[in-house]
Design an enzyme around this catalytic site. Sequence first.
Site, PDB file in Angstrom:
ATOM      1  N   LYS A 266       0.816  -1.213   0.000  1.00 24.55           N
ATOM      2  CA  LYS A 266       0.000   0.000   0.000  1.00 24.55           C
ATOM      3  C   LYS A 266       0.852   1.267   0.000  1.00 24.55           C
ATOM      4  CE  LYS A 266      -4.467  -1.737   1.153  1.00 24.55           C
ATOM      5  NZ  LYS A 266      -5.698  -1.628   1.950  1.00 24.55           N
TER       6      LYS A 266
ATOM      7  N   ARG B 167      -3.839 -10.323   4.618  1.00 22.16           N
ATOM      8  CA  ARG B 167      -4.192 -10.319   3.193  1.00 22.16           C
ATOM      9  C   ARG B 167      -3.018  -9.733   2.417  1.00 22.16           C
ATOM     10  NH1 ARG B 167      -6.698  -6.798  -0.497  1.00 22.16           N
ATOM     11  NH2 ARG B 167      -8.073  -7.858  -1.995  1.00 22.16           N
TER      12      ARG B 167
END
Length: 351
Positions: A292, A327
Amino acid sequence: MSQIHLRPVQFVDTPIGQPDGAVARLAGGMQWFAAYEVTEDGRRRTVPVADIGALGERAAHLHGAITAPRAPLMLGERTLRFDQPLVAGILNVTPDSFSDGGTHGDDAAGAAEAGFAMGTAGAAIIDVGGESTRPGATTVWEGDEIARVVPVVERLVRGGALVSVDTRKAAVMEAALAAGAHLVNDVSALLWDERSAEVVARAGCPVVLMHSPDPRQGGHGRVTYRDVAVEVFDWLEMRIEAVVAAGIARSRILVDPGIGFGKSLSDNLALLNNLAIFHGLGCPVMLGASRKRLIGALSNEAPVAERLGGSLTLALRGAEAGAQLLRVHDVADTAQALRVWRGLRDRALVG
């Protein structure tokens, strides 16, 4: 008046040799802790675990939720246990995902093979998504999303994989569940589509509720938080109650604090540093921080393909905080990191 919030702190290697009641086990997992950071009326203080009973009913409820083992999920003939951190492999079948968009194109067989490879590498579940939720992404018509997702889900399920479907649309949930998907992962916490809660309740499947500040608009609205961890906790607490009222069993709910969704770099770092607070919701915690933007922001604007080191750091941060499901894109590397982490934890527990 604000409510009390508890965050486990002062983690210890082993309960062996500790006085009775001096430490508690985190959610039935591999971590033990000796105290809580107590947040109340904007003030923080540290309270030993042994003294938590003096703080009243709310604190006792949170303590019970934090320390209760998370029940395993029975998914068809398979069981997903939460006594150690598990890996969920990200399998995008989209042309425009921020990380790996277009990798698999319209090749359902190739996408499924990539999913099976993730399973071999250590993923407990494969999370299949047919719509990008990056900032500015175009909304995908549900028919197109179904066409992308269902053939991949069918192949993975036939091959024995556990599969979650990453979608916010009720029709896509229905189609993927009919194809054999075991779990729904919704970045809108069942708020984007008014039929979603009904679909999940009828199916009786587990669901991941993720926090975002504007789930009906895409999840990336920016707000100003006074205490991001407490405010995200409160939002998820309310969503759990609403979803339970809609007929979904609390034991089938997982939560995700929504790293990167409508949050600044400072907000995201605060959530990661305070991740253990979310065990007070009494549900397994999913952490999705892989590749991210915050990693690039902290590493000279490293592009997405060069964020493995940061992704592994955040995955291990999640494991240290007791997150049950990580995840990730880089399954093999994360699974290896977790095996080493577990080896260290196993050794520490025996002194």
